[in-house]
Design an enzyme around this catalytic site. Structure first.
Site, PDB file in Angstrom:
ATOM      1  N   HIS A 143       1.444  -8.999   0.496  1.00  0.00           N
ATOM      2  CA  HIS A 143       1.497  -7.486   0.568  1.00  0.00           C
ATOM      3  C   HIS A 143       2.284  -6.922   1.674  1.00  0.00           C
ATOM      4  CE1 HIS A 143      -1.774  -6.850  -2.393  1.00  0.00           C
ATOM      5  NE2 HIS A 143      -2.391  -7.945  -1.845  1.00  0.00           N
ATOM      6  N   LYS A 157      -0.840   9.106   3.249  1.00  0.00           N
ATOM      7  CA  LYS A 157      -0.873   7.752   3.225  1.00  0.00           C
ATOM      8  C   LYS A 157      -1.248   7.540   4.776  1.00  0.00           C
ATOM      9  CE  LYS A 157       3.109   7.614   1.252  1.00  0.00           C
ATOM     10  NZ  LYS A 157       3.255   6.561   0.377  1.00  0.00           N
ATOM     11  N   ARG A 158      -1.437   6.090   5.165  1.00  0.00           N
ATOM     12  CA  ARG A 158      -1.675   5.874   6.516  1.00  0.00           C
ATOM     13  C   ARG A 158      -0.393   6.307   7.318  1.00  0.00           C
ATOM     14  NH1 ARG A 158      -6.199   2.342   7.793  1.00  0.00           N
ATOM     15  NH2 ARG A 158      -4.934   2.168   9.919  1.00  0.00           N
ATOM     16  N   LYS A 171       6.830   4.658   7.177  1.00  0.00           N
ATOM     17  CA  LYS A 171       6.343   5.622   6.217  1.00  0.00           C
ATOM     18  C   LYS A 171       7.051   6.876   6.433  1.00  0.00           C
ATOM     19  CE  LYS A 171       2.038   3.133   5.001  1.00  0.00           C
ATOM     20  NZ  LYS A 171       2.137   2.908   3.474  1.00  0.00           N
ATOM     21  N   THR A 204       1.264   2.597  -3.866  1.00  0.00           N
ATOM     22  CA  THR A 204       0.615   2.788  -5.154  1.00  0.00           C
ATOM     23  C   THR A 204      -0.048   4.290  -5.199  1.00  0.00           C
ATOM     24  OG1 THR A 204      -1.563   2.130  -3.864  1.00  0.00           O
ATOM     25  CG2 THR A 204      -0.690   0.452  -5.532  1.00  0.00           C
ATOM     26  N   LYS A 218       0.186   7.097  -8.669  1.00  0.00           N
ATOM     27  CA  LYS A 218      -1.098   8.084  -8.807  1.00  0.00           C
ATOM     28  C   LYS A 218      -0.436   9.465  -8.944  1.00  0.00           C
ATOM     29  CE  LYS A 218      -4.225   4.952  -6.098  1.00  0.00           C
ATOM     30  NZ  LYS A 218      -4.358   4.718  -4.614  1.00  0.00           N
TER      31      LYS A 218
HETATM   32  C1  26V Z   1      -2.838  -6.139   7.437  1.00  0.00           C
HETATM   33  C2  26V Z   1      -3.141  -6.507   8.500  1.00  0.00           C
HETATM   34  C3  26V Z   1      -2.500  -6.993   9.415  1.00  0.00           C
HETATM   35  C4  26V Z   1      -3.183  -7.795  10.496  1.00  0.00           C
HETATM   36  C5  26V Z   1      -4.258  -6.974  11.037  1.00  0.00           C
HETATM   37  C6  26V Z   1      -5.035  -6.223  10.033  1.00  0.00           C
HETATM   38  C7  26V Z   1      -4.685  -6.118   8.864  1.00  0.00           C
HETATM   39  C8  26V Z   1      -5.395  -5.506   7.892  1.00  0.00           C
HETATM   40  C9  26V Z   1      -4.861  -5.244   6.678  1.00  0.00           C
HETATM   41  C10 26V Z   1      -3.509  -5.764   6.383  1.00  0.00           C
HETATM   42  C11 26V Z   1      -2.747  -5.244   5.038  1.00  0.00           C
HETATM   43  C12 26V Z   1      -1.495  -4.769   5.113  1.00  0.00           C
HETATM   44  C13 26V Z   1      -1.092  -5.008   4.215  1.00  0.00           C
HETATM   45  C14 26V Z   1      -0.785  -3.655   2.935  1.00  0.00           C
HETATM   46  O1  26V Z   1      -1.902  -2.976   2.963  1.00  0.00           O
HETATM   47  N1  26V Z   1      -0.002  -3.854   2.344  1.00  0.00           N
HETATM   48  C15 26V Z   1       0.083  -2.653   1.355  1.00  0.00           C
HETATM   49  O2  26V Z   1      -0.297  -3.375   0.102  1.00  0.00           O
HETATM   50  C16 26V Z   1      -0.356  -2.412  -1.033  1.00  0.00           C
HETATM   51  C17 26V Z   1      -0.829  -3.024  -2.052  1.00  0.00           C
HETATM   52  O3  26V Z   1       0.000  -4.173  -2.616  1.00  0.00           O
HETATM   53  C18 26V Z   1       0.944  -1.883  -1.301  1.00  0.00           C
HETATM   54  O4  26V Z   1       1.175  -0.920  -2.309  1.00  0.00           O
HETATM   55  C19 26V Z   1       1.700  -1.236  -0.042  1.00  0.00           C
HETATM   56  O5  26V Z   1       3.020  -1.045  -0.085  1.00  0.00           O
HETATM   57  C20 26V Z   1       1.575  -2.313   1.310  1.00  0.00           C
HETATM   58  O6  26V Z   1       2.041  -1.579   2.406  1.00  0.00           O
END
Ligand code: 26V
Length: 848
Positions: free
Chosen positions: A374, A562-563, A568, A670, A674
Site C-alpha cells: 500500500h 485526508k491525513r 499529500k 480512495t 468517493k
Molecule cells: C503504515 C505504517 C508504517 C509503519 C508504522 C505504522 C503504519 C501504519 C499504517 C501504515 C499504512 C500506510 C499505508 C497506507 O495507508 N497506504 C494507503 O493505502 C490506501 C489503500 O490502499 C491507498 O489508497 C493510499 O494511497 C495509501 O497511502
C-alpha cells in the site's frame, strides 16, 4: 465481564421466521418499544437518545443474528472456500445506518420511529465511529468487508479490538491536541459478540529447545502466554441474507497461570501484570507513514497473526481431513506488511503442530497467502531489528532465518555472484528483518493498488523481485463501497439516480453510465445542482453551529480531507490560497468565484511538520476569515477530528476534490473515488488512481496539473532539481514563500520555519515550488468553468456516471477470481463490462 449478550431478547422480535425486509412499520415500532423496555427497564418516554440508539442497534443486531446463524449453517454444509483478510486496521465508522440499509429496512425503521416522534437521524448520530484505523488502508479493509458480504462470498476480516481507536483531535489555538478515543465507553460495542469459548493462546519470549531423538522437534519453553479472546462483529450483505464476520482479537491475561490473589500472592503486582498483558491491544498506533521499531507494535502484529491463524486452522481441521486441501479451501490475505508474520506463523503451525516437513509446509504456505503493498514511501517500509524479533518470538525467528537462507540460496543459483542483488532481496539483512521481502517470498501473489503504483513496484521499488518472479505481480486498483459512499451518504442523489435509470445500479454500479446521456438535459442538470446545494446547506449549517462561521453556499466548496502529510501537499493548497488572497488584497474588486476552502485531517502525534501544517492552515483561516476587505470572497476552514462520519457529511457537499499528492507518492487514494461518485470534480496530479479517474471520467472532466511520476522519479534518481531557481523566477511564488516567515502571519516568526526550510534549505523534496504555477493555473481553469453552471454540472455528471467501476464490488471480485481463486461463482458483471475496463485501463498504457 464485557458481555452484553443477555440484553438482547429474541422474543421481542417479530414472528420468528419473518425476514427483516417483510417486517411492517407497526411490527417494527412494537419490537422497538419492547426492546427499549427489556433493555433499560423503563418506558420509552424516560429514555435518552443514547439509550434509544442502544435499543435500536440491539434490535437490528438481533435481526442480523438470524441471518448469521443461517449463513453459518449453510456454509457448514457446503464448505465453500473461505477468505480471511488479515489487517491491523479496520476503519468501520458507524454501522447502524449501513446495517439498516443492507437489511432493506431503513425506511420501515424511519417510519416506525417517526410514529413515536423520533427522528432516525438523531439516533444514527448517537453512534460512536469505530475508528480502528488511521486512514486509507483501514477504510479500504472496511469497504472490502461490505463488498464481500454483498457479493455473498465467504470472506471474513481478522483484526484487533483496540481499546482506544485513532485519537480524537481537538484544535486549540490552531494546534492539534490528541485526546484518547474512548469509543468503548459503554465497555462493550453494540455490534459485537464476545466469544470466550473460542479463545486461543499466543506465546511471547522464552527459548526454543531442539529435540533430535528420532524426529526433530522444537520445544518452546518459558514463554509468556497471552490469551486472545475473539469479538465477532457481524457484517451483513446487501439484501441477500448473507452475514460474514469481522473477528477482532482482544488480549487478556491467562488466569490459569495467575490466580495469585486467591493463593495469597501480591495483588498489586498481579494487577500490574494484568494491565501489562492487556495493554497489548489498548492502542492503535497513530502513524500511517512512519515506521517506528516499537516492541509493542511487533507484539500486536504477531498477536493478530497468531490468534487468527490458530483459529483459522482449528476450523479448517474441523471440516477437512487432509492438509493438502488447505490452499483450495482457504485463502489468507496480508494487508500491507503488518500481518507479514503470517508467513512464519503458518509455517510454525504446519511444521510444529501438524508435523509436516519443511518443503510441504512451504508449498502450502505460499499457495495459501497473498499480499498487497500500500505504499512506496521508504520511511514506511517495516524492518524489525533481529535482536528484538529473536527475543520476542524465538521460534518465529528461527523459521524466518531458515526461510531467508533457502531464499538466498535459490537466488544465488539463479544469479550466481550477484551479491548486490541478493543483499537487496534478502529477508534478513543489515541485522534487520525486512517485512516486505518476507511477504513477497511467502505469497503466491503480490499486488499494488492502482496501475501506476503497480508499475512503480515492478519497475523500481520491487524491481529485483519482479525480475525473479514476474508472475507473482499484479495490479488491483482500489475501490469503495458505493452503498456507504453514495446510497447512504447522499440519499437525494441516490434517489435521483434511481428515478432516472431505475434501481439496478445499486447491484450493478457500472449501470451508472446510463446517466451520461442526461448531460444534455438542462432540467436534469438543474436537479443535480439543487441536490448539491441541499448538501452544501447541510454542511454550512453544521459549520455555523460548530465554528460560528458563515459560509457562502454559492461559493465553490473545495475540500482537502485526508491525513496530513508532506507528500499529500496540504501546504501547496495553502500556498494557492495565500496567492489568491494576495491578489484580492491588491485588488479587492477582483472578480473571482467565491471559494470555501475546507480542510480536515489528523497528523501523527510525533510528526512535527504535519502538526505545523495544521497550525498554518488555522492561522491562514483566522487571517482570511477576519479580513473584511476581501468581502467574504474566500473562507478557509479546518474541520476538527476528521473521521468517516465527517467524510460522509463533507464529500456529498463538495464541488472540488483536492488530490494533489506529489506524483508517484500516493499509492492509490480512495477519497478521490468517493468525491467522484458524489459529483465533485477532481483537481489533481497524475498520481495513484487519479489516473484511472481521468480515464473513466474523460480528460475534459478533471483538472490535471503538475510533474508526472516519471519526472519526479527521475529527479529522485538523478538529481537536477533546484528549488531556489524556481523561487527566484516567480515573484508571486516568492512572495508567498517569504510570507511564511516575514511577519505576514501574526505569530512567532519561527512558527512556520520548518515549512520554509523544507522548501528552500532542503530543496523541496515534494516539488511544491515546481508544481505551484501549474496548480494555480489549474485552479483558475476550475473557477472559470464553475461560472458556467451547465458546463460544470455536466462535468459533475460525467464523474458520477463513470464512477461505477470504482465500486469495491469490482475490486473485490478481481481479488476473488484472480488471486484467491474462490470456488463460489462471482458473476461476471460484478467485475464490470469489458468496455468499462477498456475505458479505465487502456491496455499497454505505461504511466512511468
Ligand atoms: C503504515 C505504517 C508504517 C509503519 C508504522 C505504522 C503504519 C501504519 C499504517 C501504515 C499504512 C500506510 C499505508 C497506507 O495507508 N497506504 C494507503 O493505502 C490506501 C489503500 O490502499 C491507498 O489508497 C493510499 O494511497 C495509501 O497511502
Amino acid at each position: 465481564m464485557h458481555t452484553n449478550s443477555n440484553l438482547y431478547c429474541p422474543e421481542n422480535l417479530p414472528a420468528q421466521n419473518m425476514k427483516p425486509e417483510n417486517i411492517t412499520v407497526t411490527e417494527f415500532k412494537e419490537a422497538f418499544i419492547a426492546k427499549i423496555e427489556a433493555m433499560h427497564g423503563k418506558p420509552l418516554s424516560q429514555t435518552s437518545d443514547r439509550e434509544k440508539f442502544q435499543a435500536l442497534a440491539a434490535l437490528v443486531r438481533d435481526l442480523i443474528s438470524k441471518n448469521l446463524i443461517t449463513t453459518n449453517s449453510q456454509r457448514a454444509k457446503e464448505h465453500p472456500k473461505q477468505v480471511y483478510y488479515l489487517s491491523i486496521e479496520f476503519l468501520l465508522g458507524r454501522l447502524l445506518e449501513t446495517n439498516l440499509v443492507n437489511l432493506g429496512i431503513r425506511d420501515t425503521c424511519a417510519k416506525a420511529l417517526s410514529l413515536l416522534g423520533i427522528e432516525l437521524g438523531t439516533l444514527i448520530d448517537q453512534e460512536e465511529d469505530a475508528g480502528l484505523g488511521n486512514g486509507g488502508l483501514g477504510r479500504l479493509a472496511a469497504c472490502y468487508l461490505d463488498s464481500m458480504a454483498a457479493i455473498g462470498l465467504a470472506g471474513h476480516g481478522c483484526g484487533l479490538r483496540y481499546r482506544y481507536g485513532l485519537f480524537e483531535q481537538r484544535i486549540i489555538g490552531g494546534y492539534q491536541h490528541e485526546l484518547p478515543d474512548n469509543w468503548l465507553k459503554d465497555r462493550s460495542y453494540v455490534w459485537e459478540y464476545r466469544r470466550p469459548d473460542e479463545k486461543v493462546a499466543v506465546r511471547f519470549g522464552g527459548a526454543v529447545r531442539v529435540q533430535t531423538n528420532g524426529k526433530t522437534r522444537f520445544i518452546h519453553e518459558n514463554y509468556e502466554r497471552v490469551i486472545a479472546v475473539p469479538y465477532d462483529v457481524p457484517v451483513a450483505g446487501y439484501k441477500n441474507e448473507i452475514v460474514n464476520t469481522l473477528r477482532l482479537w482482544s488480549a487478556e491475561v491467562d488466569v490459569s497461570h495467575h490466580n495469585c490473589c486467591i493463593h495469597g500472592n501480591d495483588c498489586n503486582s498481579v494487577i500490574g501484570y494484568k494491565h501489562g498483558v492487556e495493554s497489548l491491544t489498548d492502542i492503535l498506533y497513530p502513524n500511517d507513514t512512519h515506521y517506528e521499531g516499537k516492541v509493542l507494535r511487533l507484539k500486536q502484529q504477531y498477536f493478530l497473526v497468531s490468534a487468527s491463524l490458530q483459529s483459522i486452522m482449528k476450523s479448517f481441521r474441523l471440516h477437512h481431513h487432509s492438509l493438502s486441501e488447505l490452499p483450495d479451501t482457504i485463502a489468507v490475505h496480508i494487508n500491507d506488511t503488518h500481518p507479514a508474520l503470517a508467513v512464519p506463523e503458518l509455517m510454525r503451525i504446519l511444521i510444529d503442530d501438524c508435523g509436516l516437513g519443511w518443503d510441504d509446509a512451504w508449498d502450502l504456505t505460499v499457495r495459501t497467502l497473498s499480499y498487497t503493498n500500500h505504499t512506496v514511501l521508504p520511511e514506511a517500509l517495516e524492518k524489525w531489528p533481529v535482536g528484538m524479533m529473536e527475543h520476542l518470538l524465538p521460534r518465529i525467528y528461527m523459521i524466518i532465518n531458515e526461510i531467508n537462507e533457502r531464499y538466498c540460496r535459490q537466488l544465488w543459483d539463479k544469479f550466481p555472484g550477484d551479491w548486490d542483488r541478493i543483499r537487496s532481496m534478502a529477508i534478513i539483512a543489515d541485522n534487520q528483518v525486512h517485512m516486505a521481502h518476507l511477504a513477497i517470498a511467502g505469497s503466491h501473489s503480490v499486488n499494488g493498488v492502482a496501475e501506476i503504483h503497480t508499475q512503480i513496484l515492478k519497475k523500481s521499488v520491487m524491481n529485483n523481485f519482479y525480475t525473479h518472479t514476474p508472475g507473482k505481480f499484479t495490479n488491483v486498483t482500489n475501490g469503495i463501497t458505493h452503498r456507504r459512499w453514495l446510497l447512504t451518504a447522499n440519499p437525494m442523489l441516490a434517489d435521483l439516480i434511481t428515478e432516472t435509470i431505475g434501481p439496478d445500479w445499486v447491484e450493478y454500479p457500472c449501470n451508472l453510465a446510463q446517466l451520461a446521456p442526461y448531460a444534455k438535459d438542462t432540467g436534469f442538470l438543474d436537479t443535480l445542482a439543487n441536490i448539491k446545494m441541499h448538501n452544501k446547506l447541510k454542511l454550512a449549517k453544521y459549520i455555523k453551529a460548530k465554528y460560528n462561521v458563515v459560509v457562502d453556499v454559492k461559493s465553490i466548496f473545495d475540500s482537502h480531507i485526508k491525513r496530513i502529510h508532506a507528500y499529500k501537499r496540504q501546504t501547496l493548497n495553502v500556498m494557492h490560497i495565500m496567492d489568491l488572497y494576495n491578489r484580492l488584497r491588491e485588488n479587492p474588486n477582483l472578480d473571482i468565484v467565491p471559494r470555501t476552502f475546507i480542510f480536515g485531517g489528523k497528523a501523527a502525534p510525533g510528526y512535527y511538520r504535519a502538526k505545523k501544517t495544521i497550525k498554518l492552515i488555522n492561522t491562514l483561516a483566522d487571517k482570511i476569515n477576519n479580513d473584511k476587505s476581501i468581502k467574504d470572497k474566500i473562507k478557509v476552514l479546518f474541520l476538527e477530528n476528521y473521521n468517516v462520519s465527517h467524510a460522509e457529511l463533507i464529500i456529498p457537499a463538495s464541488d472540488a476534490s483536492e488530490q494533489i499528492s506529489t506524483a508517484s507518492r500516493e499509492a492509490s487514494g480512495t477519497g478521490n473515488m468517493k468525491f467522484m461518485m458524489n459529483g465533485a470534480v477532481t483537481i489533481g496530479t497524475l498520481d495513484g488512481a487519479n489516473i484511472e479517474i481521468r480515464n473513466a471520467a474523460g480528460a475534459d472532466n478533471i483538472f490535471v496539473f503538475g510533474l508526472s511520476a516519471e519526472e519526479v522519479l527521475n529527479y529522485y534518481r538523478y538529481g537536477g532539481y533546484n528549488a531556489w531557481d524556481i523561487y527566484n523566477s516567480d515573484p508571486r511564488l516568492k512572495t508567498v514563500v517569504d510570507q511564511l516567515v516575514n511577519g505576514f502571519f501574526p505569530v512567532d516568526p519561527d512558527e512556520f520555519r520548518t515549512h520554509h526550510e523544507a522548501l528552500l534549505r532542503h530543496n523541496d523534496e515534494y516539488f511544491l515550488l515546481k508544481d505551484f504555477a501549474s496548480y494555480v493555473a489549474a485552479q483558475c481553469r476550475l473557477a472559470e468553468v464553475y461560472r458556467d453552471k451547465y458546463i460544470w454540472q455536466k462535468m459533475c455528471l460525467m464523474n458520477i456516471a463513470h464512477s461505477g467501476w470504482f465500486s469495491s464490488d469490482r475490486t473485490f471480485s478481481e481479488y476473488a477470481v484472480d488471486i484467491w481463486e474462490m470456488d463460489q461463482p462471482v458473476p461476471i458483471w460484478r467485475r464490470c463490462q469489458p468496455e468499462d475496463y477498456e475505458r479505465v485501463m487502456p491496455e499497454h498504457d505505461a504511466y512511468i
